[in-house]
Enzyme design. Sequence first.
Site, PDB file in Angstrom:
ATOM      1  N   TYR A 192      -1.947  -9.550  15.551  1.00 40.66           N
ATOM      2  CA  TYR A 192      -1.837  -8.457  14.580  1.00 40.66           C
ATOM      3  C   TYR A 192      -2.888  -7.386  14.854  1.00 40.66           C
ATOM      4  O   TYR A 192      -2.577  -6.201  14.978  1.00 40.66           O
ATOM      5  CB  TYR A 192      -2.007  -8.981  13.152  1.00 40.66           C
ATOM      6  CG  TYR A 192      -2.363  -7.890  12.169  1.00 40.66           C
ATOM      7  CD1 TYR A 192      -1.459  -6.878  11.876  1.00 40.66           C
ATOM      8  CD2 TYR A 192      -3.624  -7.854  11.553  1.00 40.66           C
ATOM      9  CE1 TYR A 192      -1.790  -5.852  10.988  1.00 40.66           C
ATOM     10  CE2 TYR A 192      -3.957  -6.844  10.665  1.00 40.66           C
ATOM     11  CZ  TYR A 192      -3.037  -5.850  10.385  1.00 40.66           C
ATOM     12  OH  TYR A 192      -3.374  -4.838   9.520  1.00 40.66           O
ATOM     13  N   ASP A 219      14.452   1.315  10.556  1.00 37.83           N
ATOM     14  CA  ASP A 219      13.361   0.815  11.380  1.00 37.83           C
ATOM     15  C   ASP A 219      12.680   1.984  12.075  1.00 37.83           C
ATOM     16  O   ASP A 219      13.342   2.789  12.747  1.00 37.83           O
ATOM     17  CB  ASP A 219      13.946  -0.164  12.415  1.00 37.83           C
ATOM     18  CG  ASP A 219      12.909  -0.861  13.256  1.00 37.83           C
ATOM     19  OD1 ASP A 219      11.728  -0.477  13.205  1.00 37.83           O
ATOM     20  OD2 ASP A 219      13.288  -1.790  13.997  1.00 37.83           O
ATOM     21  N   LEU A 250      -4.353 -13.312   0.296  1.00 38.98           N
ATOM     22  CA  LEU A 250      -5.283 -14.287  -0.262  1.00 38.98           C
ATOM     23  C   LEU A 250      -5.355 -14.298  -1.788  1.00 38.98           C
ATOM     24  O   LEU A 250      -5.158 -15.341  -2.421  1.00 38.98           O
ATOM     25  CB  LEU A 250      -6.679 -14.062   0.326  1.00 38.98           C
ATOM     26  CG  LEU A 250      -7.766 -15.041  -0.161  1.00 38.98           C
ATOM     27  CD1 LEU A 250      -7.390 -16.474   0.173  1.00 38.98           C
ATOM     28  CD2 LEU A 250      -9.116 -14.688   0.441  1.00 38.98           C
ATOM     29  N   ILE A 285       0.832  -1.209   0.000  1.00 43.53           N
ATOM     30  CA  ILE A 285       0.000   0.000   0.000  1.00 43.53           C
ATOM     31  C   ILE A 285       0.862   1.253   0.000  1.00 43.53           C
ATOM     32  O   ILE A 285       0.544   2.239  -0.664  1.00 43.53           O
ATOM     33  CB  ILE A 285      -0.980  -0.010   1.194  1.00 43.53           C
ATOM     34  CG1 ILE A 285      -1.769  -1.309   1.242  1.00 43.53           C
ATOM     35  CG2 ILE A 285      -1.943   1.172   1.093  1.00 43.53           C
ATOM     36  CD1 ILE A 285      -2.719  -1.421   2.423  1.00 43.53           C
ATOM     37  N   GLY A 286       1.975   1.224   0.724  1.00 49.03           N
ATOM     38  CA  GLY A 286       2.853   2.387   0.768  1.00 49.03           C
ATOM     39  C   GLY A 286       3.367   2.780  -0.601  1.00 49.03           C
ATOM     40  O   GLY A 286       3.410   3.974  -0.951  1.00 49.03           O
ATOM     41  N   TYR A 297      -8.992 -22.186   4.822  1.00 47.12           N
ATOM     42  CA  TYR A 297      -9.212 -22.316   6.261  1.00 47.12           C
ATOM     43  C   TYR A 297     -10.665 -22.686   6.562  1.00 47.12           C
ATOM     44  O   TYR A 297     -11.605 -22.100   6.003  1.00 47.12           O
ATOM     45  CB  TYR A 297      -8.902 -21.000   6.970  1.00 47.12           C
ATOM     46  CG  TYR A 297      -7.434 -20.730   7.195  1.00 47.12           C
ATOM     47  CD1 TYR A 297      -6.611 -21.680   7.776  1.00 47.12           C
ATOM     48  CD2 TYR A 297      -6.873 -19.491   6.858  1.00 47.12           C
ATOM     49  CE1 TYR A 297      -5.272 -21.429   8.002  1.00 47.12           C
ATOM     50  CE2 TYR A 297      -5.541 -19.223   7.084  1.00 47.12           C
ATOM     51  CZ  TYR A 297      -4.736 -20.201   7.654  1.00 47.12           C
ATOM     52  OH  TYR A 297      -3.410 -19.943   7.871  1.00 47.12           O
ATOM     53  N   LYS A 313      -2.484  -3.363  16.133  1.00 50.22           N
ATOM     54  CA  LYS A 313      -3.022  -2.201  15.431  1.00 50.22           C
ATOM     55  C   LYS A 313      -4.012  -1.432  16.304  1.00 50.22           C
ATOM     56  O   LYS A 313      -4.044  -0.195  16.279  1.00 50.22           O
ATOM     57  CB  LYS A 313      -3.694  -2.638  14.126  1.00 50.22           C
ATOM     58  CG  LYS A 313      -2.750  -3.259  13.114  1.00 50.22           C
ATOM     59  CD  LYS A 313      -1.688  -2.292  12.619  1.00 50.22           C
ATOM     60  CE  LYS A 313      -2.239  -1.270  11.664  1.00 50.22           C
ATOM     61  NZ  LYS A 313      -1.171  -0.401  11.088  1.00 50.22           N
ATOM     62  N   GLY A 322      -8.794 -18.189  16.333  1.00 50.53           N
ATOM     63  CA  GLY A 322      -9.429 -16.878  16.492  1.00 50.53           C
ATOM     64  C   GLY A 322      -9.885 -16.248  15.196  1.00 50.53           C
ATOM     65  O   GLY A 322     -10.016 -15.023  15.105  1.00 50.53           O
ATOM     66  N   HIS A 323     -10.175 -17.056  14.187  1.00 51.11           N
ATOM     67  CA  HIS A 323     -10.505 -16.557  12.854  1.00 51.11           C
ATOM     68  C   HIS A 323     -11.776 -15.698  12.875  1.00 51.11           C
ATOM     69  O   HIS A 323     -12.841 -16.167  13.263  1.00 51.11           O
ATOM     70  CB  HIS A 323     -10.695 -17.748  11.918  1.00 51.11           C
ATOM     71  CG  HIS A 323     -10.559 -17.402  10.469  1.00 51.11           C
ATOM     72  ND1 HIS A 323     -10.706 -18.337   9.464  1.00 51.11           N
ATOM     73  CD2 HIS A 323     -10.299 -16.223   9.842  1.00 51.11           C
ATOM     74  CE1 HIS A 323     -10.532 -17.756   8.290  1.00 51.11           C
ATOM     75  NE2 HIS A 323     -10.293 -16.469   8.490  1.00 51.11           N
ATOM     76  N   THR A 382      -6.792  -0.705  10.437  1.00 55.81           N
ATOM     77  CA  THR A 382      -7.481  -1.809   9.780  1.00 55.81           C
ATOM     78  C   THR A 382      -8.848  -2.049  10.404  1.00 55.81           C
ATOM     79  O   THR A 382      -9.061  -1.755  11.590  1.00 55.81           O
ATOM     80  CB  THR A 382      -6.636  -3.097   9.897  1.00 55.81           C
ATOM     81  OG1 THR A 382      -7.398  -4.223   9.473  1.00 55.81           O
ATOM     82  CG2 THR A 382      -6.209  -3.347  11.331  1.00 55.81           C
ATOM     83  N   ASP A 383      -9.748  -2.625   9.620  1.00 54.87           N
ATOM     84  CA  ASP A 383     -11.059  -2.990  10.169  1.00 54.87           C
ATOM     85  C   ASP A 383     -10.944  -4.105  11.198  1.00 54.87           C
ATOM     86  O   ASP A 383     -11.872  -4.327  11.991  1.00 54.87           O
ATOM     87  CB  ASP A 383     -12.018  -3.399   9.053  1.00 54.87           C
ATOM     88  CG  ASP A 383     -11.513  -4.526   8.155  1.00 54.87           C
ATOM     89  OD1 ASP A 383     -10.391  -5.018   8.372  1.00 54.87           O
ATOM     90  OD2 ASP A 383     -12.250  -4.911   7.219  1.00 54.87           O
ATOM     91  N   GLU A 384      -9.816  -4.816  11.224  1.00 57.00           N
ATOM     92  CA  GLU A 384      -9.665  -5.932  12.155  1.00 57.00           C
ATOM     93  C   GLU A 384      -9.612  -5.493  13.616  1.00 57.00           C
ATOM     94  O   GLU A 384      -9.781  -6.321  14.513  1.00 57.00           O
ATOM     95  CB  GLU A 384      -8.427  -6.755  11.792  1.00 57.00           C
ATOM     96  CG  GLU A 384      -8.539  -7.421  10.436  1.00 57.00           C
ATOM     97  CD  GLU A 384      -7.442  -8.432  10.177  1.00 57.00           C
ATOM     98  OE1 GLU A 384      -7.101  -9.197  11.108  1.00 57.00           O
ATOM     99  OE2 GLU A 384      -6.931  -8.462   9.045  1.00 57.00           O
TER     100      GLU A 384
END
Length: 310
Positions: free
Chosen positions: A154, A61, A194, A14-15, A211, A158, A279-280, A127-129
């Site tokens: 992850y 970094d 994906l 994306i960057g 999965y 975030k 944890g999906h 992120t929406d996550e």
Amino acid sequence: MKRNILITGIYGFIGANFAIYWNNHYPDDRIIGIDKMTYAANPANLDSIAGHANMTCYRGDIADAAFVQSVFEKERPQWVVNFAAESHVDRSIETPELFIHSNVLGVSVLMDACLRFGVDRFHQISTDEVYGDLPLDSTCAFEEEDALHPSSPYAASKASADLLVQAYGRTYGLPFSISRCSNNYGRFQHREKLIPKVADCAHHGFPVPMYGNGKNRRDWIHVEDHCMAIDYILHKGKETQIYNVSAHEEIDNLTLIHKILAILGKSDDLITFVNDRPGHDRRYAMNTTRLEQLGWKATRNLDDFLNTLK
């Protein structure tokens, strides 16, 4: 007005797309890039603008305070857009400490530098996550003020960064904005994600791992629509505001894989069901009214992109 804009994670998926977008739309701005050059970075992503006189990139970094300070001292950015992050959920389950280092500590180091050098805007790419998930049979969507319930290391890293950014805004007066985007697709995406993974496996006749039962639903957006949304937020959005970013193209993983295989002329027999991810999350969906009120709307279609995979 000409600006110095610092883009972290500039060689990533994306960057890099955002750097190209920004160069095309604001050619007089100076682009300063930072990238740690992990496995997910590819300098070739920026070949189309590599010779631009107004772009300079540094390898380092974002969690290295001395390095970040040196870049800020030399380049004096007015805007900072933070794409730098470890982003693969499976990797976060295996080595969560790497995600805490980059996605939490790195954000803190960047914001400290922003405060020290009087940056006009720090924009955090989220992120929406961070919201967790929704029931598969629901029709509701997450709002920006909803509580955060991350499911993976992850997502937790975030979410932690989002909260830290808001705390810096309230405690130190950091001028910030945050965007929470749905799943991206488009050029330069790493093979571990994906869509490119399925396409790559299919092209080579390899098994396509699936999965669980494949019914988990994801919400997709083209990376260039995402870049345009960030542009709208930076130029028209309010400071201290969070914006959901989504094209509202929901599809379950199994249906998506069936589509890709059909487009590539490959048999569904390549699909290999494997144990579900711990944890999906089941379903993602977001309300994007706040962003759309700025004048933004998605312009690209997932099916059109999938047809380019042939």
